[in-house]
Write a protein that holds these residues in place. Structure first.
Motif, PDB file in Angstrom:
ATOM      1  N   THR A  17       0.854  -1.185   0.000  1.00 20.81           N
ATOM      2  CA  THR A  17       0.000   0.000   0.000  1.00 20.81           C
ATOM      3  C   THR A  17       0.878   1.218   0.000  1.00 20.81           C
ATOM      4  OG1 THR A  17      -0.831  -1.149   1.838  1.00 20.81           O
ATOM      5  CG2 THR A  17      -2.142   0.629   1.071  1.00 20.81           C
ATOM      6  N   LEU A  20      -2.227   5.052   3.717  1.00 19.31           N
ATOM      7  CA  LEU A  20      -3.588   5.574   3.653  1.00 19.31           C
ATOM      8  C   LEU A  20      -3.510   7.073   3.743  1.00 19.31           C
ATOM      9  CD1 LEU A  20      -5.057   3.035   6.168  1.00 19.31           C
ATOM     10  CD2 LEU A  20      -4.649   2.780   3.745  1.00 19.31           C
ATOM     11  N   ASN A  24      -9.456  11.533   2.023  1.00 17.69           N
ATOM     12  CA  ASN A  24     -10.424  11.001   2.965  1.00 17.69           C
ATOM     13  C   ASN A  24     -11.781  11.630   2.722  1.00 17.69           C
ATOM     14  OD1 ASN A  24      -8.459   9.501   4.182  1.00 17.69           O
ATOM     15  ND2 ASN A  24      -7.814  11.242   5.443  1.00 17.69           N
ATOM     16  N   GLU A  75      -8.172  -3.804   6.269  1.00 12.24           N
ATOM     17  CA  GLU A  75      -8.901  -3.278   7.423  1.00 12.24           C
ATOM     18  C   GLU A  75      -9.283  -4.394   8.391  1.00 12.24           C
ATOM     19  OE1 GLU A  75      -9.335  -2.582   4.274  1.00 12.24           O
ATOM     20  OE2 GLU A  75      -9.325  -0.410   4.030  1.00 12.24           O
ATOM     21  N   LYS A 204     -12.762   4.624   5.664  1.00  3.24           N
ATOM     22  CA  LYS A 204     -11.944   5.720   5.195  1.00  3.24           C
ATOM     23  C   LYS A 204     -11.402   5.333   3.830  1.00  3.24           C
ATOM     24  CE  LYS A 204      -8.864   8.627   7.954  1.00  3.24           C
ATOM     25  NZ  LYS A 204      -7.693   8.630   8.812  1.00  3.24           N
ATOM     26  N   SER A 205     -11.470   6.214   2.872  1.00  2.54           N
ATOM     27  CA  SER A 205     -10.926   5.859   1.571  1.00  2.54           C
ATOM     28  C   SER A 205      -9.403   5.805   1.659  1.00  2.54           C
ATOM     29  CB  SER A 205     -11.371   6.865   0.514  1.00  2.54           C
ATOM     30  OG  SER A 205     -10.938   8.146   0.874  1.00  2.54           O
ATOM     31  N   SER A 206      -8.786   5.065   0.750  1.00  2.00           N
ATOM     32  CA  SER A 206      -7.339   4.880   0.840  1.00  2.00           C
ATOM     33  C   SER A 206      -6.732   4.851  -0.542  1.00  2.00           C
ATOM     34  CB  SER A 206      -7.036   3.562   1.549  1.00  2.00           C
ATOM     35  OG  SER A 206      -7.496   2.493   0.748  1.00  2.00           O
ATOM     36  N   ARG A 207      -5.423   4.764  -0.566  1.00  2.00           N
ATOM     37  CA  ARG A 207      -4.729   4.619  -1.842  1.00  2.00           C
ATOM     38  C   ARG A 207      -3.873   3.375  -1.800  1.00  2.00           C
ATOM     39  NH1 ARG A 207      -3.031  10.837  -3.096  1.00  2.00           N
ATOM     40  NH2 ARG A 207      -5.093  11.434  -3.789  1.00  2.00           N
ATOM     41  N   CYS A 324      -9.036   7.594  -5.359  1.00  2.00           N
ATOM     42  CA  CYS A 324      -8.733   6.796  -4.164  1.00  2.00           C
ATOM     43  C   CYS A 324      -9.639   5.573  -4.151  1.00  2.00           C
ATOM     44  CB  CYS A 324      -8.893   7.625  -2.888  1.00  2.00           C
ATOM     45  SG  CYS A 324     -10.391   8.647  -2.796  1.00  2.00           S
ATOM     46  N   GLU A 328     -12.690  -1.560   0.770  1.00  2.00           N
ATOM     47  CA  GLU A 328     -11.551  -2.227   1.410  1.00  2.00           C
ATOM     48  C   GLU A 328     -10.793  -3.056   0.364  1.00  2.00           C
ATOM     49  OE1 GLU A 328     -12.682  -4.309   4.981  1.00  2.00           O
ATOM     50  OE2 GLU A 328     -13.683  -2.540   5.797  1.00  2.00           O
TER      51      GLU A 328
END
Ligand code: ZN
Ligand code: ZN
Length: 350
Positions: A17, A20, A24, A75, A204-207, A324, A328
């Motif tokens: 990853t 994160l 957001n 997550e 929460k959005s992530s990259r 993003c 999950e």
């Protein structure tokens, strides 16, 4: 989504990853998605086809039939995933051409590259584009051709491909149009992806570095390190489909130009599907049949009653597909021995 390459310890590569960071979603926006989903569930006659539809993939996209396996998201959610294994080649076509051979060559002899504006279509890598790189980038040091013979300097061997397609380009491979061949991949090269069968909205959005997988089985990659590439006076040429080859990811996309577009059987004029993100949500082309864009959240996603939550890709020169991850994604609980720590990819990256 989790990816590994069978050959290198580098394997976990693409799956590390990026952390994160950013993007957001506000809780307000998230709330809206939930409400919208609930609303559409109440409309019983509407069938939401959210998530992966295996029948959308091109024949030959996978090296093995997709399997459903247990998986755990970053997550911590235990769920089921599709396990996709690919050969690192796009199904149904030969990659290329990438670099023109002569400064007099036209657009058919080369592929494309991000334009310097950073949005809109790719710029054609013609002989003239190579000739005028100094003018284009406002730096007279560019010299990606031999001024006596008018031949374009390109990476013609595996050694040159390996030396040039890395962040710290060796001196001798600077001033090159970079292209690599699928033949440079190890014989048993493969990539494995784990993508949730049912997308799970994240708190929460992530990259993540690897964005997803196109319908032809090729990877939709994270951003190409454009500053490092141009800083070495190299062009990491794409073909006209917006992809190129390296020995870690095989053929992979940094841009979507329509080559994997597949119309979805709906009559609402929605944009075609191009692939799926690592969280299992569909990624559609930027514009619908009328050439219009939808209004999107920070991840470049939106929700409708037919597709549920889904993304729309950015324009070809933006060096990104989506903003993003809304859902999950899966990555390994711990990298196997010998693989680089999370976030540190092996020299890819072009
Ligand atoms: Zn849409
Ligand atoms: Zn690349």
């Amino acid at each position: 989504m989790y990816l590994s390459s069978s050959r290198s310890p580098a394997g976990l590569i693409a799956f590390s990853t990026l952390a994160l960071v950013g993007c957001n979603e506000t809780s307000e926006t998230q709330h809206k998605h939930v409400e919208q989903t609930e609303n559409s569930t109440q409309t019983k006659q509407t069938k939401i086809s959210e998530g992966i539809d295996l029948s959308m993939f091109t024949e030959g996209a996978f090296a093995q039939p997709p399997k459903i396996v247990d998986c755990t998201t970053s997550e911590g959610t235990e769920t089921m995933c599709y396990q996709f294994v690919t050969s690192g080649a796009p199904a149904g076509r030969e990659p290329g051409p990438f670099c023109p051979r002569n400064t007099s060559d036209g657009a058919e002899a080369g592929g494309g590259w991000f334009n310097k504006e950073g949005s809109g279509d790719l710029v054609d890598i013609t002989g003239e584009f190579i000739l005028k790189l100094g003018e284009y980038y406002g730096d007279e040091k560019w010299l990606v051709y031999d001024a006596k013979t008018n031949k374009v300097r390109y990476t013609a061997t595996k050694a040159a491909c390996l030396g040039a397609a890395r962040p710290d380009v060796e001196e001798q491979y600077k001033q090159n149009c970079i292209e690599c061949e699928l033949a440079y991949l190890d014989d048993d090269f493969s990539l494995t992806y784990l993508i949730p069968t049912t997308p799970i909205p994240a708190k929460k959005s992530s990259r993540v570095h690897t964005v997803g997988i196109a319908l032809d089985g090729a990877e939709l990659s994270g951003p190409a390190p454009v500053n490092a590439i141009l800083g070495s006076y190299t062009i990491a040429a794409f073909d006209d489909c917006g992809g190129h080859i390296n020995v870690h990811q095989g053929y992979h996309y940094h841009s979507t130009t329509g080559c994997t577009d597949k119309a979805v059987q709906t009559d609402d004029g929605h944009a075609p599907l191009i692939g799926y993100a690592a969280d299992g949500y569909g990624i559609y082309a930027m514009k619908n049949a009328e050439g219009k864009e939808e209004s999107l959240d920070e991840c470049r996603g939106t929700t409708d009653e037919i597709r549920g939550y889904h993304y729309h890709a950015a324009s070809p020169s933006e060096n990104m597909f989506i903003g993003c991850m809304h859902g999950e994604t899966v990555r390994p609980a711990g990298p196997p021995a010998g693989s680089p720590p999370d976030g540190q990819r092996p020299p890819e990256a072009k």
